[in-house]
Scaffold this motif. Sequence first.
Motif, PDB file in Angstrom:
ATOM      1  N   GLU A  95       0.849  -1.197   0.000  1.00  0.00           N
ATOM      2  CA  GLU A  95       0.000   0.000   0.000  1.00  0.00           C
ATOM      3  C   GLU A  95       0.888   1.253   0.000  1.00  0.00           C
ATOM      4  O   GLU A  95       1.127   1.858   1.038  1.00  0.00           O
ATOM      5  CB  GLU A  95      -0.893   0.013   1.238  1.00  0.00           C
ATOM      6  CG  GLU A  95      -1.882  -1.122   1.315  1.00  0.00           C
ATOM      7  CD  GLU A  95      -2.690  -1.069   2.591  1.00  0.00           C
ATOM      8  OE1 GLU A  95      -3.679  -0.311   2.610  1.00  0.00           O
ATOM      9  OE2 GLU A  95      -2.319  -1.749   3.558  1.00  0.00           O
ATOM     10  N   ARG A 138      -0.613   4.559   1.758  1.00  0.00           N
ATOM     11  CA  ARG A 138      -1.366   4.326   2.993  1.00  0.00           C
ATOM     12  C   ARG A 138      -1.206   5.457   4.001  1.00  0.00           C
ATOM     13  O   ARG A 138      -0.125   5.990   4.199  1.00  0.00           O
ATOM     14  CB  ARG A 138      -0.909   3.022   3.639  1.00  0.00           C
ATOM     15  CG  ARG A 138      -1.762   2.669   4.863  1.00  0.00           C
ATOM     16  CD  ARG A 138      -1.424   1.330   5.396  1.00  0.00           C
ATOM     17  NE  ARG A 138      -0.149   1.397   6.090  1.00  0.00           N
ATOM     18  CZ  ARG A 138       0.265   0.500   6.968  1.00  0.00           C
ATOM     19  NH1 ARG A 138      -0.467  -0.547   7.240  1.00  0.00           N
ATOM     20  NH2 ARG A 138       1.432   0.626   7.548  1.00  0.00           N
ATOM     21  N   ASP A 147      -6.724   2.627   9.488  1.00  0.00           N
ATOM     22  CA  ASP A 147      -6.376   2.935   8.105  1.00  0.00           C
ATOM     23  C   ASP A 147      -7.384   3.947   7.573  1.00  0.00           C
ATOM     24  O   ASP A 147      -8.572   3.661   7.479  1.00  0.00           O
ATOM     25  CB  ASP A 147      -6.399   1.664   7.256  1.00  0.00           C
ATOM     26  CG  ASP A 147      -5.868   1.893   5.850  1.00  0.00           C
ATOM     27  OD1 ASP A 147      -6.023   3.011   5.320  1.00  0.00           O
ATOM     28  OD2 ASP A 147      -5.315   0.944   5.281  1.00  0.00           O
ATOM     29  N   THR A 188      -6.744   5.676   4.645  1.00  0.00           N
ATOM     30  CA  THR A 188      -6.203   5.970   3.324  1.00  0.00           C
ATOM     31  C   THR A 188      -7.251   6.566   2.400  1.00  0.00           C
ATOM     32  O   THR A 188      -7.025   7.616   1.782  1.00  0.00           O
ATOM     33  CB  THR A 188      -5.590   4.701   2.691  1.00  0.00           C
ATOM     34  OG1 THR A 188      -4.570   4.225   3.567  1.00  0.00           O
ATOM     35  CG2 THR A 188      -5.025   4.988   1.326  1.00  0.00           C
TER      36      THR A 188
END
Length: 183
Positions: A99, A102, A122, A124
């Motif tokens: 990722e 991220r 997360d 993102t």
Amino acid sequence: MALAASEARLRGVLDAGFDAFALTRAVRANDGRIVDFVIIDVNTRACHMVQRSRDEIIGKSLLEVFPRSREWGLWEQCSMVVITNQPLETTQFAPTADEPARWLQRQLVPVDHDAVAISSRDITQRQLERLALEASEARHRQLFETNGAIQLLAEFDTARIVDVNPAAEAFYILQWGAAARAF
């Protein structure tokens, strides 16, 4: 029996949450400096994040399990929380090979002497959307400010002018200045 049931409930809550959770304890050198953090406990999401089992994580060094901890600032953040005994919340870029874009929202909380609870989520998608919106707003602002046509931005409900571009500013100042000189 009651303690085991309580611990099982707590484990269930931690494992059901949206955040990766780790509990770490500072390891100190003889002179008192923090030299590492050992992972005391993790939830299922933390295991998934590093693609390791709980048994492969517990008792290991934070730097070993999360090798980019220094690069992402996690090690320093844990140290700061232990030293200041103050919680910390941060949003940070934390790319991995899988990722590369991220982003994590992290909360670090002091727990008794030399321990830190780390909760990571997360974010993102939310962060990429925010960055795209900021870039779009910057492009529109640039178009507005560099356009040679006179442009006024007004509130829809009140018609109150909230912004003018440089072309409008120059035009109206010249017009108003000329009108004022005529009287």
